[in-house]
Write a protein that holds these residues in place. Structure first.
Motif, PDB file in Angstrom:
ATOM      1  N   ALA A   1      48.726 -27.421 102.512  1.00  0.00           N
ATOM      2  CA  ALA A   1      47.617 -26.929 101.692  1.00  0.00           C
ATOM      3  C   ALA A   1      47.980 -25.601 101.033  1.00  0.00           C
ATOM      4  O   ALA A   1      48.109 -24.587 101.719  1.00  0.00           O
ATOM      5  N   TRP A   2      48.147 -25.611  99.716  1.00  0.00           N
ATOM      6  CA  TRP A   2      48.476 -24.385  98.985  1.00  0.00           C
ATOM      7  C   TRP A   2      47.176 -23.702  98.577  1.00  0.00           C
ATOM      8  O   TRP A   2      46.435 -24.196  97.727  1.00  0.00           O
ATOM      9  N   LEU A   3      46.932 -22.544  99.183  1.00  0.00           N
ATOM     10  CA  LEU A   3      45.681 -21.821  98.977  1.00  0.00           C
ATOM     11  C   LEU A   3      45.970 -20.327  98.758  1.00  0.00           C
ATOM     12  O   LEU A   3      47.010 -19.834  99.186  1.00  0.00           O
ATOM     13  N   PRO A   4      45.098 -19.615  98.038  1.00  0.00           N
ATOM     14  CA  PRO A   4      43.752 -20.018  97.632  1.00  0.00           C
ATOM     15  C   PRO A   4      43.638 -20.670  96.249  1.00  0.00           C
ATOM     16  O   PRO A   4      42.538 -21.019  95.842  1.00  0.00           O
ATOM     17  N   THR A   5      44.750 -20.831  95.521  1.00  0.00           N
ATOM     18  CA  THR A   5      44.641 -21.241  94.120  1.00  0.00           C
ATOM     19  C   THR A   5      44.954 -22.714  93.881  1.00  0.00           C
ATOM     20  O   THR A   5      44.117 -23.463  93.375  1.00  0.00           O
ATOM     21  N   THR A   6      46.145 -23.146  94.251  1.00  0.00           N
ATOM     22  CA  THR A   6      46.639 -24.451  93.830  1.00  0.00           C
ATOM     23  C   THR A   6      45.736 -25.605  94.251  1.00  0.00           C
ATOM     24  O   THR A   6      45.447 -26.507  93.464  1.00  0.00           O
ATOM     25  N   HIS A   7      45.293 -25.603  95.501  1.00  0.00           N
ATOM     26  CA  HIS A   7      44.490 -26.713  96.016  1.00  0.00           C
ATOM     27  C   HIS A   7      43.018 -26.342  96.182  1.00  0.00           C
ATOM     28  O   HIS A   7      42.280 -27.041  96.890  1.00  0.00           O
ATOM     29  N   ALA A   8      42.584 -25.272  95.519  1.00  0.00           N
ATOM     30  CA  ALA A   8      41.209 -24.798  95.704  1.00  0.00           C
ATOM     31  C   ALA A   8      40.179 -25.870  95.365  1.00  0.00           C
ATOM     32  O   ALA A   8      39.182 -26.052  96.078  1.00  0.00           O
ATOM     33  N   HIS A   9      40.390 -26.610  94.272  1.00  0.00           N
ATOM     34  CA  HIS A   9      39.389 -27.589  93.860  1.00  0.00           C
ATOM     35  C   HIS A   9      39.365 -28.805  94.780  1.00  0.00           C
ATOM     36  O   HIS A   9      38.367 -29.526  94.826  1.00  0.00           O
TER      37      HIS A   9
ATOM     38  N   GLY B   1      53.958 -15.935 101.486  1.00  0.00           N
ATOM     39  CA  GLY B   1      54.934 -15.470 100.507  1.00  0.00           C
ATOM     40  C   GLY B   1      55.263 -16.491  99.449  1.00  0.00           C
ATOM     41  O   GLY B   1      56.362 -16.481  98.893  1.00  0.00           O
ATOM     42  N   THR B   2      54.320 -17.379  99.151  1.00  0.00           N
ATOM     43  CA  THR B   2      54.558 -18.400  98.139  1.00  0.00           C
ATOM     44  C   THR B   2      53.888 -18.009  96.827  1.00  0.00           C
ATOM     45  O   THR B   2      53.034 -17.131  96.782  1.00  0.00           O
ATOM     46  N   ARG B   3      54.275 -18.703  95.764  1.00  0.00           N
ATOM     47  CA  ARG B   3      53.609 -18.518  94.476  1.00  0.00           C
ATOM     48  C   ARG B   3      53.900 -19.721  93.601  1.00  0.00           C
ATOM     49  O   ARG B   3      54.787 -20.525  93.895  1.00  0.00           O
ATOM     50  N   ILE B   4      53.129 -19.870  92.528  1.00  0.00           N
ATOM     51  CA  ILE B   4      53.361 -20.925  91.549  1.00  0.00           C
ATOM     52  C   ILE B   4      53.348 -20.299  90.158  1.00  0.00           C
ATOM     53  O   ILE B   4      52.871 -19.176  89.968  1.00  0.00           O
ATOM     54  N   GLY B   5      53.874 -21.032  89.184  1.00  0.00           N
ATOM     55  CA  GLY B   5      53.866 -20.533  87.807  1.00  0.00           C
ATOM     56  C   GLY B   5      54.834 -21.307  86.940  1.00  0.00           C
ATOM     57  O   GLY B   5      55.321 -22.376  87.318  1.00  0.00           O
TER      58      GLY B   5
ATOM     59  N   THR C   1      48.453 -25.598  84.770  1.00  0.00           N
ATOM     60  CA  THR C   1      49.264 -25.521  83.556  1.00  0.00           C
ATOM     61  C   THR C   1      48.474 -26.022  82.349  1.00  0.00           C
ATOM     62  O   THR C   1      48.595 -25.471  81.244  1.00  0.00           O
ATOM     63  N   GLU C   2      47.664 -27.036  82.537  1.00  0.00           N
ATOM     64  CA  GLU C   2      46.782 -27.491  81.451  1.00  0.00           C
ATOM     65  C   GLU C   2      45.840 -26.367  81.032  1.00  0.00           C
ATOM     66  O   GLU C   2      45.582 -26.162  79.835  1.00  0.00           O
ATOM     67  N   LEU C   3      45.323 -25.641  82.032  1.00  0.00           N
ATOM     68  CA  LEU C   3      44.458 -24.498  81.732  1.00  0.00           C
ATOM     69  C   LEU C   3      45.237 -23.398  81.027  1.00  0.00           C
ATOM     70  O   LEU C   3      44.726 -22.750  80.097  1.00  0.00           O
TER      71      LEU C   3
ATOM     72  N   PRO D   1      49.841 -12.795  82.174  1.00  0.00           N
ATOM     73  CA  PRO D   1      48.865 -11.706  82.049  1.00  0.00           C
ATOM     74  C   PRO D   1      47.413 -12.136  82.227  1.00  0.00           C
ATOM     75  O   PRO D   1      46.567 -11.316  82.602  1.00  0.00           O
ATOM     76  N   GLU D   2      47.106 -13.410  81.991  1.00  0.00           N
ATOM     77  CA  GLU D   2      45.733 -13.888  82.157  1.00  0.00           C
ATOM     78  C   GLU D   2      45.431 -14.306  83.601  1.00  0.00           C
ATOM     79  O   GLU D   2      44.293 -14.651  83.929  1.00  0.00           O
ATOM     80  N   GLY D   3      46.442 -14.311  84.438  1.00  0.00           N
ATOM     81  CA  GLY D   3      46.230 -14.638  85.848  1.00  0.00           C
ATOM     82  C   GLY D   3      45.841 -16.080  86.120  1.00  0.00           C
ATOM     83  O   GLY D   3      45.151 -16.367  87.111  1.00  0.00           O
ATOM     84  N   ILE D   4      46.285 -16.986  85.288  1.00  0.00           N
ATOM     85  CA  ILE D   4      45.928 -18.400  85.451  1.00  0.00           C
ATOM     86  C   ILE D   4      46.455 -18.951  86.778  1.00  0.00           C
ATOM     87  O   ILE D   4      45.776 -19.729  87.460  1.00  0.00           O
ATOM     88  N   TYR D   5      47.670 -18.564  87.154  1.00  0.00           N
ATOM     89  CA  TYR D   5      48.294 -19.118  88.353  1.00  0.00           C
ATOM     90  C   TYR D   5      47.989 -18.320  89.621  1.00  0.00           C
ATOM     91  O   TYR D   5      48.497 -18.645  90.702  1.00  0.00           O
ATOM     92  N   GLY D   6      47.149 -17.309  89.500  1.00  0.00           N
ATOM     93  CA  GLY D   6      46.784 -16.516  90.661  1.00  0.00           C
ATOM     94  C   GLY D   6      47.937 -15.649  91.135  1.00  0.00           C
ATOM     95  O   GLY D   6      48.987 -15.555  90.500  1.00  0.00           O
ATOM     96  N   GLY D   7      47.738 -15.026  92.267  1.00  0.00           N
ATOM     97  CA  GLY D   7      48.776 -14.164  92.830  1.00  0.00           C
ATOM     98  C   GLY D   7      49.556 -14.907  93.903  1.00  0.00           C
ATOM     99  O   GLY D   7      49.800 -16.109  93.802  1.00  0.00           O
TER     100      GLY D   7
END
Length: 281
Positions: free
Chosen positions: A81-89, A107-111, A150-152, A208-214
């Motif tokens: 489960a990738w949280l809090p962003t990737t699998h939030a929905h 220590g993970t991230r996406i982008g 990425t669509e967003l 810069p828009e923070g779409i992929y979260g931190g």
């Protein structure tokens, strides 16, 4: 044969009993998405549970199906489960029927990721350089959270000349490798940790828009009722935790020719017995 000899023989026999011959305590089923990170972690947990005497089935599915399965109780849990962003929905839809045991890896991230030689540094610059990327962002399976992000991003940054191409993790990795071999520009959906980072010199495009979260964390999630029905399984899943460096070691092994993720997981468990021991109840 005296008592000492009998005891020594019994001890020797127990030492060579394989997990498959251990007492069968029941079946555990885990679901996972076929990302290199989750292939590594799910197989390692499978081996650890087998060594406790459980029959363990691991089932690769899409991200949506993975969350649905744990939400309905069709599987016992997941360590993907990738949280809090990737699998939030996804987690929002099943929150009442699952239990989040917290992070098993931090220590993970996406982008969006490009080779370091690419001469742009931000997602905001992508549209002006679209032709250099063949007007494509190379993605993975359509159900993955990074794909919806990425669509967003395409919408938010006004990337009118860029198309998101669906695929799989292995296809994306192969296309990235081919592009780097030829010195071509390419942008892919990426995440950390990943074995690609150990093989190639890559960089994340600034967001810069923070779409992929931190920074993200990978969590362990189980169905409601597991704690009462299988407390030993629950305890091991609750205790399971490792580092990106430890996960990367298994992922690199898995990329070797004719590699078997299960055999590599068993190798890692045997070489890191002290760590695995700390997961056990």
């Amino acid at each position: 044969m005296n008592r000492f000899t009998l005891t020594a023989a019994a001890t020797a026999l127990s030492a060579i009993v394989t997990p498959a011959l251990a007492a069968d305590k029941g079946e555990v089923e885990l679901a996972y998405v076929e990302w290199s990170t989750e292939i590594a972690s799910t197989n390692v947990v499978k081996v650890a549970l087998e060594d406790l005497g459980y029959e363990v089935k691991i089932t690769p599915v899409s991200a949506a199906a993975m969350w649905q399965a744990v939400g309905t109780g069709d599987v016992d849990g997941l360590v993907a489960a990738w949280l809090p962003t990737t699998h939030a929905h996804y987690i929002e839809k099943v929150a009442d029927s699952i239990e989040d045991l917290g992070p098993n890896l931090e220590g993970t991230r996406i982008g969006l990721v490009v080779p370091s030689y690419v001469e742009i540094d931000s997602i905001a610059e992508l549209d002006d350089a679209a032709a250099r990327f063949d007007n494509e962002i190379i993605g993975i399976d359509p159900g993955a959270g990074i794909m919806s992000k990425t669509e967003l991003a395409i919408e938010t940054y006004g990337l009118d000349d860029i198309e998101l191409v669906e695929g799989t993790g292995p296809i994306m990795s192969a296309m990235l490798g081919d592009a780097i071999d030829n010195g071509d520009w390419i942008v892919v959906t990426g995440w950390t940790p990943h074995w690609l980072e150990a093989k190639y010199d890559l960089k994340y495009l600034e967001d810069p828009e923070g779409i992929y979260g931190g920074e993200e964390k990978i969590h362990t999630v189980v169905r409601k009722g597991l704690k009462e029905e299988m407390p030993e399984v629950y305890a091991l899943l609750d205790n399971f935790h490792w580092t990106p460096e430890q996960m990367a070691e298994v992922m690199v092994w898995n990329q070797e020719k004719r590699a078997d993720p299960y055999e590599n997981a068993r190798r890692w468990v045997e070489e890191n017995a002290d760590i695995v021991e700390s997961w056990k109840p």
